[in-house]
Design an enzyme around this catalytic site. Structure first.
Site, PDB file in Angstrom:
ATOM      1  N   HIS A   4       0.944  -1.354   0.258  1.00  0.00           N
ATOM      2  CA  HIS A   4      -0.015  -0.027  -0.036  1.00  0.00           C
ATOM      3  C   HIS A   4       0.936   1.137   0.145  1.00  0.00           C
ATOM      4  CE1 HIS A   4      -2.331   2.898   2.304  1.00  0.00           C
ATOM      5  NE2 HIS A   4      -3.665   2.244   1.914  1.00  0.00           N
TER       6      HIS A   4
ATOM      7  N   ASP B 140       3.693  -4.512   7.868  1.00  0.00           N
ATOM      8  CA  ASP B 140       2.266  -3.955   7.871  1.00  0.00           C
ATOM      9  C   ASP B 140       1.308  -5.028   8.087  1.00  0.00           C
ATOM     10  OD1 ASP B 140      -0.064  -2.807   7.209  1.00  0.00           O
ATOM     11  OD2 ASP B 140       0.267  -2.420   5.074  1.00  0.00           O
TER      12      ASP B 140
ATOM     13  N   GLN C 131      -4.195  -5.442   7.331  1.00  0.00           N
ATOM     14  CA  GLN C 131      -5.376  -6.161   6.951  1.00  0.00           C
ATOM     15  C   GLN C 131      -5.173  -7.667   7.703  1.00  0.00           C
ATOM     16  OE1 GLN C 131      -7.420  -5.010   5.080  1.00  0.00           O
ATOM     17  NE2 GLN C 131      -6.511  -3.115   4.215  1.00  0.00           N
TER      18      GLN C 131
ATOM     19  N   LYS D 203      -9.624  -0.736  11.566  1.00  0.00           N
ATOM     20  CA  LYS D 203      -9.594  -1.862  10.700  1.00  0.00           C
ATOM     21  C   LYS D 203     -10.230  -3.003  11.553  1.00  0.00           C
ATOM     22  CE  LYS D 203      -6.599  -0.317   6.802  1.00  0.00           C
ATOM     23  NZ  LYS D 203      -7.335   0.247   5.936  1.00  0.00           N
TER      24      LYS D 203
ATOM     25  N   CYS E 299      -5.155   2.778  -2.992  1.00  0.00           N
ATOM     26  CA  CYS E 299      -3.983   3.354  -2.609  1.00  0.00           C
ATOM     27  C   CYS E 299      -2.919   2.360  -2.943  1.00  0.00           C
ATOM     28  CB  CYS E 299      -3.838   3.726  -1.203  1.00  0.00           C
ATOM     29  SG  CYS E 299      -5.204   4.739  -0.739  1.00  0.00           S
TER      30      CYS E 299
END
Lengths: 407, 121
Positions: free
Chosen positions: A117, A194, A197, A220, A360
């Site tokens: 991202h 990261d 998600q 999220k 993104c």
């Protein structure tokens, strides 16, 4: 088969909007009542500052705030001093990049991937010259090309930036194995994960990866907006020059010098997002009370079902940019005859929320998938099979409307 | 479907001004980063008057149909008049209520045209 697991009753937006079909969980998840109540309780019962008040409501607020740090540490199976509260994944990744800026030398290289991202791409891109910045390409199944990655690791590799799960394809990387292989080649290479998600798709325990930093966002994972966590190994966090300086993160300020507090407070300047932290704590408690394996199976089953239904409905006219063998809770596709924005706009008229665009992730779309935009759906604990069926039916209708009539 | 929606779909499916001029005097390309729309306008301007115009690119029905409708409107006008057009003119041209994000798609033609007038080839 998908289960009947659905938690709509816990999410008050479905009272306000009973017809809502929310399929944009990769952008932000909805918020359960318990999170709203926790934040409301803070504002109505102990609305004080943290760590510096000597009065009761401040001490209560501090106790709640630090309790969330401890619960987050338990959730991640780590230590409280390794938990830094900050506004979200983007902010955390930028904190790391800015904090390491002075350690970058001209010979250093940084490696990222086509799946990253922008928030996990641009902060690294601007740390080094273009010829010292490598973007790992994709395999045929939309995974990252491990051979490319590992052959680019050498004694000059300063940092590798990897996503646990792509926000476009939904594919997960084999982080435990890959990070170990990187460290085997160069133990000094810093690895930043990261996890934005990943938090609701697998049990994330940073110590299972050979990584130095890991970031995620509360919003999220059924928490509030504006709060997230930067986790780091203690020695890695100690490398970071504070990104922002100010109150509460210092031990002494004179007219000639300043000294900082120990971790984690050294990296939490100013009055923090107290209600956000308390809301995040409630979200972590909420998730902790769910059967996570059932939740994961429910979401992955829905996406697998959606994959099959889209393929059955549109055949060769649809390209799904997700690997059926590596399904999580996200799927992106391009459908011949209708632009993603038109599809999303049509679905919106039926209260179906999907994402359209490049999510993104422009390098992935433009340079690796060769397409300017996709439609993305991403499911949550409250998504049902009926939601997916409704989405498929309305997608069929939209395509009938928008595709050019055959003469 | 109402008349305005049908009009947009007609211009999307059968655009009159899609393509690229062979010898444009002005051109510009703009992107809508939200959805990936890309629009290139080529203009032939003589003595300040827009003689010919064409658009190319990829994008949603709103962005492509708006470009077609916009070109239809500006041909024969003085290039200085492009500066005067506003969001409201484009909304009127489209004839649909648009959300803020869809409005960006519709306004891409105006942004591209205004940029093109500053980029004489």
């Amino acid at each position: 088969m998908t289960s009947q697991f659905s938690l709509k009753k816990d999410f008050p937006i479905f009272v306000t909007r009973p017809d809502l079909v929310y399929l944009d969980n990769a952008a932000t998840s909805l918020t359960p009542s318990c999170v709203l109540k926790a934040m409301d309780d803070y504002y109505s019962s102990c609305r004080g500052t943290v760590t510096r008040g000597v009065y009761q409501i401040s001490e209560e607020a501090t106790s709640q705030y630090e309790s969330v740090r401890e619960r987050t540490a338990v959730f991640l199976n780590t230590k409280p001093e390794q938990i830094i509260f900050m506004p979200g994944t983007t902010h955390g990744l930028n904190m790391i990049a800015s904090g390491l800026r002075d350690d970058i030398k001209p010979h250093h290289t940084i490696i990222t991937t086509a799946l990253n991202h922008h928030a996990h791409f641009v902060p690294w891109q601007r740390l080094v010259d273009p010829d010292h910045f490598f973007v790992c390409p994709l395999t045929d199944t939309l995974g990252i090309d491990e051979d490319f990655l590992l052959t680019h690791i050498d004694e000059n590799t300063f940092l590798v930036a990897l996503p646990l799960i792509s926000n476009v394809t939904g594919g997960r990387i084999d982080a435990p194995s890959l990070t170990r292989k990187i460290k085997d080649i160069n133990p000094r290479t810093l690895i930043v994960l990261d996890a934005a998600q990943a938090m609701l798709n697998e049990s994330v325990t940073p110590e299972d990866y050979s990584c130095d930093f890991l970031c995620f966002s509360g919003h999220k994972m059924y928490g509030p907006t504006g709060i997230g966590v930067l986790w780091g190994k203690t020695e890695a966090l100690s490398l970071l020059e504070p990104f922002v300086v100010g109150g509460d993160m210092i031990t002494e300020v004179t007219t000639t010098h300043t000294t900082y507090r120990a971790l984690p407070h050294r990296l939490e300047p100013g009055t923090p997002n107290i209600s956000g932290v308390i809301g995040l704590g409630a979200a972590i408690d909420y998730i902790g009370n769910l059967d996570l394996s059932q939740l994961h199976n429910h979401k992955h089953g829905l996406i697998a079902y959606c994959f099959d239904e889209l393929q059955n409905a549109f055949g060769d006219d649809i390209t799904i940019f997700s690997d059926p063998g590596n399904i999580t809770s996200i799927l992106s596709f391009a459908l011949k005859g209708i632009h993603p924005h038109d599809l999303a706009g049509y679905l919106d008229t039926h209260n179906i929320c999907v994402r359209a665009g490049n999510h993104c992730a422009q390098p992935l779309h433009y340079e690796f998938l060769g397409i300017p935009a996709t439609t993305r759906i991403s499911v949550g604990a409250y998504t049902t099979r009926a939601d997916i069926d409704f989405f498929i039916n309305k997608t069929k209708e939209a395509r009938m409307l928008y595709q050019k009539p055959t003469v | 479907m109402n008349v305005a929606q049908q009009n947009i779909l007609d211009h999307y499916h059968y655009p009159e001004y899609q393509g690229s001029l062979e010898k444009p005097s002005h051109t510009a390309t703009c992107k809508n980063t939200t959805c990936g729309d890309v629009l290139t306008l080529t203009l032939e301007i003589k003595s300040g008057i827009i003689q010919k115009a064409a658009f190319s690119g990829e994008g949603c029905a709103i962005s492509q149909a708006a470009a077609d409708l916009f070109i239809e409107m500006i041909i024969g006008k003085h290039m200085d008049s492009l500066k005067e057009y506003t969001k409201d003119d484009i909304v009127k041209l489209i004839g649909l209520e648009l959300s803020p994000n869809r409005l960006k798609c519709a306004l891409l033609c105006l942004e591209t045209a205004q940029r093109a007038t500053k980029s004489e080839i």
